[in-house]
Design a protein around this motif. Structure first.
Motif, mmCIF file in Angstrom:
data_model
loop_
_atom_site.group_PDB
_atom_site.id
_atom_site.type_symbol
_atom_site.label_atom_id
_atom_site.label_comp_id
_atom_site.label_asym_id
_atom_site.label_seq_id
_atom_site.Cartn_x
_atom_site.Cartn_y
_atom_site.Cartn_z
ATOM 1 N N PRO A 216 81.555 -30.064 98.282
ATOM 2 C CA PRO A 216 81.413 -29.301 97.034
ATOM 3 C C PRO A 216 82.103 -29.991 95.864
ATOM 4 O O PRO A 216 83.185 -30.570 96.017
ATOM 5 C CB PRO A 216 82.091 -27.964 97.373
ATOM 6 C CG PRO A 216 82.005 -27.857 98.856
ATOM 7 C CD PRO A 216 82.118 -29.257 99.365
ATOM 8 N N VAL A 217 81.476 -29.950 94.721
ATOM 9 C CA VAL A 217 82.045 -30.546 93.506
ATOM 10 C C VAL A 217 83.109 -29.590 92.959
ATOM 11 O O VAL A 217 82.833 -28.390 92.782
ATOM 12 C CB VAL A 217 80.951 -30.799 92.461
ATOM 13 C CG1 VAL A 217 81.547 -31.387 91.187
ATOM 14 C CG2 VAL A 217 79.881 -31.719 93.037
ATOM 15 N N PRO A 218 84.332 -30.073 92.697
ATOM 16 C CA PRO A 218 85.400 -29.161 92.262
ATOM 17 C C PRO A 218 85.203 -28.630 90.845
ATOM 18 O O PRO A 218 84.575 -29.269 90.007
ATOM 19 C CB PRO A 218 86.664 -30.027 92.353
ATOM 20 C CG PRO A 218 86.164 -31.430 92.194
ATOM 21 C CD PRO A 218 84.804 -31.452 92.829
ATOM 22 N N HIS A 219 85.738 -27.430 90.597
ATOM 23 C CA HIS A 219 85.852 -26.819 89.270
ATOM 24 C C HIS A 219 84.504 -26.473 88.624
ATOM 25 O O HIS A 219 84.442 -26.248 87.406
ATOM 26 C CB HIS A 219 86.636 -27.721 88.307
ATOM 27 C CG HIS A 219 87.941 -28.197 88.856
ATOM 28 N ND1 HIS A 219 88.917 -27.343 89.306
ATOM 29 C CD2 HIS A 219 88.427 -29.466 89.043
ATOM 30 C CE1 HIS A 219 89.949 -28.041 89.736
ATOM 31 N NE2 HIS A 219 89.690 -29.327 89.599
ATOM 32 N N VAL A 220 83.415 -26.443 89.385
ATOM 33 C CA VAL A 220 82.113 -26.116 88.787
ATOM 34 C C VAL A 220 82.113 -24.697 88.225
ATOM 35 O O VAL A 220 81.649 -24.451 87.104
ATOM 36 C CB VAL A 220 80.981 -26.295 89.816
ATOM 37 C CG1 VAL A 220 79.685 -25.669 89.300
ATOM 38 C CG2 VAL A 220 80.761 -27.764 90.090
ATOM 39 N N GLY A 221 82.651 -23.746 88.991
ATOM 40 C CA GLY A 221 82.674 -22.362 88.536
ATOM 41 C C GLY A 221 83.491 -22.179 87.265
ATOM 42 O O GLY A 221 83.060 -21.495 86.327
ATOM 43 N N ARG A 222 84.654 -22.786 87.233
ATOM 44 C CA ARG A 222 85.511 -22.669 86.040
ATOM 45 C C ARG A 222 84.843 -23.296 84.832
ATOM 46 O O ARG A 222 84.848 -22.716 83.737
ATOM 47 C CB ARG A 222 86.855 -23.336 86.299
ATOM 48 C CG ARG A 222 87.829 -23.234 85.121
ATOM 49 C CD ARG A 222 89.151 -23.936 85.428
ATOM 50 N NE ARG A 222 88.966 -25.354 85.687
ATOM 51 C CZ ARG A 222 88.828 -26.280 84.724
ATOM 52 N NH1 ARG A 222 88.847 -25.918 83.445
ATOM 53 N NH2 ARG A 222 88.673 -27.542 85.033
ATOM 54 N N ARG A 223 84.251 -24.456 85.015
ATOM 55 C CA ARG A 223 83.579 -25.116 83.893
ATOM 56 C C ARG A 223 82.363 -24.314 83.431
ATOM 57 O O ARG A 223 82.062 -24.260 82.237
ATOM 58 C CB ARG A 223 83.159 -26.532 84.294
ATOM 59 C CG ARG A 223 84.312 -27.497 84.505
ATOM 60 C CD ARG A 223 83.800 -28.915 84.712
ATOM 61 N NE ARG A 223 83.101 -29.405 83.536
ATOM 62 C CZ ARG A 223 82.417 -30.554 83.508
ATOM 63 N NH1 ARG A 223 82.312 -31.295 84.609
ATOM 64 N NH2 ARG A 223 81.821 -30.943 82.396
ATOM 65 N N LEU A 224 81.672 -23.686 84.389
ATOM 66 C CA LEU A 224 80.517 -22.867 84.021
ATOM 67 C C LEU A 224 80.942 -21.708 83.130
ATOM 68 O O LEU A 224 80.300 -21.416 82.114
ATOM 69 C CB LEU A 224 79.828 -22.345 85.277
ATOM 70 C CG LEU A 224 78.623 -21.417 85.055
ATOM 71 C CD1 LEU A 224 77.470 -22.186 84.440
ATOM 72 C CD2 LEU A 224 78.196 -20.775 86.368
ATOM 73 N N LEU A 225 82.044 -21.056 83.518
ATOM 74 C CA LEU A 225 82.505 -19.909 82.750
ATOM 75 C C LEU A 225 83.058 -20.323 81.394
ATOM 76 O O LEU A 225 82.802 -19.659 80.376
ATOM 77 C CB LEU A 225 83.572 -19.145 83.540
ATOM 78 C CG LEU A 225 83.079 -18.437 84.810
ATOM 79 C CD1 LEU A 225 84.254 -17.816 85.558
ATOM 80 C CD2 LEU A 225 82.044 -17.384 84.478
ATOM 81 N N VAL A 226 83.820 -21.420 81.346
ATOM 82 C CA VAL A 226 84.488 -21.820 80.102
ATOM 83 C C VAL A 226 83.541 -22.594 79.194
ATOM 84 O O VAL A 226 83.212 -22.165 78.076
ATOM 85 C CB VAL A 226 85.746 -22.650 80.403
ATOM 86 C CG1 VAL A 226 86.385 -23.141 79.105
ATOM 87 C CG2 VAL A 226 86.752 -21.823 81.199
ATOM 88 N N GLU A 227 83.055 -23.739 79.673
ATOM 89 C CA GLU A 227 82.213 -24.585 78.822
ATOM 90 C C GLU A 227 80.809 -23.999 78.658
ATOM 91 O O GLU A 227 80.277 -23.944 77.542
ATOM 92 C CB GLU A 227 82.131 -25.995 79.411
ATOM 93 C CG GLU A 227 83.472 -26.722 79.474
ATOM 94 C CD GLU A 227 83.345 -28.072 80.138
ATOM 95 O OE1 GLU A 227 82.316 -28.747 79.935
ATOM 96 O OE2 GLU A 227 84.265 -28.459 80.881
ATOM 97 N N GLY A 228 80.216 -23.551 79.782
ATOM 98 C CA GLY A 228 78.884 -22.957 79.689
ATOM 99 C C GLY A 228 78.900 -21.670 78.890
ATOM 100 O O GLY A 228 78.014 -21.419 78.069
#
Length: 526
Positions: A216-228
């Motif tokens: 799994p690629v790390p921090h995808v969920g956090r980046r989705l919520l913040v940057e996305g």
């Protein structure tokens, strides 16, 4: 990034820009015949709930796909790209189910907050389109990240075409069958789900042949919520302001002394501003952001002078086009209002609302500059500040000044957003964009435009009084006034060198315009 990938990015950005322009144009134009068919109260019913659909559309159409495409493009190989898509798909399904549940369960409370419990079924109808958001956003983002822009472009145009057709068919049927405005609104808002299904049907799926499993690629969920989430908020700026209006304008009008029915009617008149502003934004932003691919390439190739020059050109072109469009719309508003909507009711508040075209264009254009440098936080801070101003003041302003108060608060909120972005950004990025000379010339061009249109419309009104009451006569006046106004502004702008030759040449077909102007000057000199 290699030269080949840069070229692919530029070609892809052009394809998506054209598709986005067509989609936004369709989204703006349909509201005019729709309002004519369903009337002010029917338009009010639709527009009260539309911002909820608009937020979902920005998630699935532009905000999330852009962010997902960046994640995909950064992945080193196909298995990793598919792993990223899987992770994002799971996160977006969680988000979609949460929004769906909130809208379904909370619809009665949201409807009461808008001052109209009968809006409950309309809100629940909108909720269904969010269930298609994961497939639409991930498929679009996946293909964009692999520099395959045609699937996204095709689905965007098909989605908006289907939606517009469904809405207008519903309006015609509702008028002939004498449906209630709430039944009409519920069926009209089903267009969002039907259009999303059509877009999903033409999108190729991101899942391909089985690939080797990767971690799994790390921090995808956090980046989705913040940057996305940040990208979605910025894309939905005008829709979020409309959402505040949904909860405050009708309620404020009732608090100011209007009956419930009169408040609904006036809110429908106030909402006439939306297609006019959207058309102004589509034209101004399309011209300005045509330079965005070159701006992004300059940033990627680390050419600061070229980046600064393109930034200055984008901002100046955006301001010139938006200012000219705004001045023309304000001067001609009574006739535009009569031609498009059949009456001049609310022309004053609509004219004030048109000032938001200038500010919204500058915000979107400058935000594009910041996005090309991966800078998001400042714009989010600015947007939140502006929304808080709108939410805090709007109800009082409407109760005190009616629809005119809501128009002024919208303009003020956009002014706050732009001020925060402008003064909070890098000073080197701001320097030299707008000089006193440029500002003075632009102001003079606007004065000439307003004066010329004022003289022309007053003269026509005296010679042909029918333009003051007749819809077709108002259309005839506009057919004359619009090209005269555009020609007058262009002539003065060229004569006073408002833009440099290089800046003019960034506009489509400007080379022909400059050659024509040069011939006129030579002929005049002789």
């Amino acid at each position: 990034m290699g030269h080949q990938n840069v070229n692919a990015t530029l070609r892809g950005a052009l394809i998506l820009s054209v598709a986005a322009f067509i989609a936004k144009l369709l989204s703006a134009v349909y509201r005019v015949p729709f309002q004519n068919l369903v009337g002010n109260t029917g338009f009010y019913v639709y527009q009260q709930v539309y911002p909820l659909y608009g937020i979902g559309m920005t998630f699935a159409l532009s905000g999330l796909p852009v962010f997902i495409s960046k994640l995909i493009a950064d992945a080193p190989d196909l298995p990793t790209q598919q792993q990223v898509a899987r992770q994002v798909y799971h996160w977006t399904w969680g988000l979609a189910l949460s929004i769906f549940t909130v809208l379904m369960v909370g619809a009665p409370w949201l409807a009461r907050g808008m001052g109209d419990p009968q809006l409950t079924p309309l809100i629940r109808m909108v909720a269904w389109m969010f269930l298609l958001m994961p497939d639409l956003s991930v498929n679009r983002g996946y293909h964009q990240g692999r520099f395959q822009m045609l699937p996204t472009a095709r689905s965007q145009v098909i989605e908006q075409t289907v939606r517009v057709v469904v809405i207008l068919v519903v309006a015609v049927v509702a008028t002939r069958q004498d449906w209630s405005v709430y039944r009409m609104g519920t069926w009209a808002l089903s267009s969002g789900t039907l259009a999303a299904i059509a877009a999903w049907a033409v999108l190729p799926r991101w899942r391909t042949a089985a690939q080797p499993a990767v971690a799994p690629v790390p921090h995808v969920g956090r980046r989705l919520l913040v940057e996305g989430g940040t990208l979605c908020l910025l894309t939905a700026m005008m829709v979020l302001l409309q959402l505040v209006d949904s909860f405050t304008v009708k309620n404020g009008l009732v608090a100011g002394g209007l009956s419930d029915l009169a408040a609904k009617n006036l809110k429908g008149v106030y909402d006439r501003a939306q297609p006019l502003v959207q058309l102004g934004l589509v034209v101004a932003v399309a011209f300005a952001t045509s330079l965005l691919p070159a701006l992004t390439a300059a940033q990627q190739r680390r050419r600061p002078r070229e980046f600064k020059r393109l930034t200055t050109t984008m901002m100046r072109i955006a301001l010139v086009i938006a200012t000219a469009a705004t001045a023309g719309l304000i001067c001609l508003m009574p006739w535009i209002n009569r031609l498009l909507f059949g009456s001049t009711q609310g022309s004053g508040m609509l004219a004030v609302y048109m000032l938001s075209i200038i500010l919204a264009t500058l915000i979107q254009t400058y935000n594009s500059v910041l996005q090309s440098r991966d800078q998001y936080r400042l714009t989010v801070l600015a947007l939140v500040t502006g929304l808080l101003v709108k939410a805090a003041v709007n109800h009082w302003a409407v109760a005190r000044f009616g629809g005119l108060g809501a128009s002024w608060v919208t303009v003020a909120s956009l002014g706050v957003i732009f001020a925060v972005i402008w003064w909070g950004s890098d000073a080197t990025l701001r320097a030299g964009i707008w000089t006193p000379t440029f500002g003075g010339k632009l102001l003079a061009c606007v004065v000439v435009l307003i004066g010329g249109l004022g003289v022309l419309t007053n003269l026509i009104a005296r010679l042909w009084p029918a333009v003051l009451t007749g819809r077709l006569a108002a259309g005839a006046l506009l057919c004359l006034a619009i090209p005269v106004g555009a020609g007058l502004f262009l002539g003065v702008a060229l004569g006073w060198r408002l833009l440099t030759v290089r800046e003019w040449l960034t506009l489509p077909h400007a080379d022909k315009l400059l050659r024509f102007w040069q011939k006129l000057r030579q002929h005049g000199g002789n």
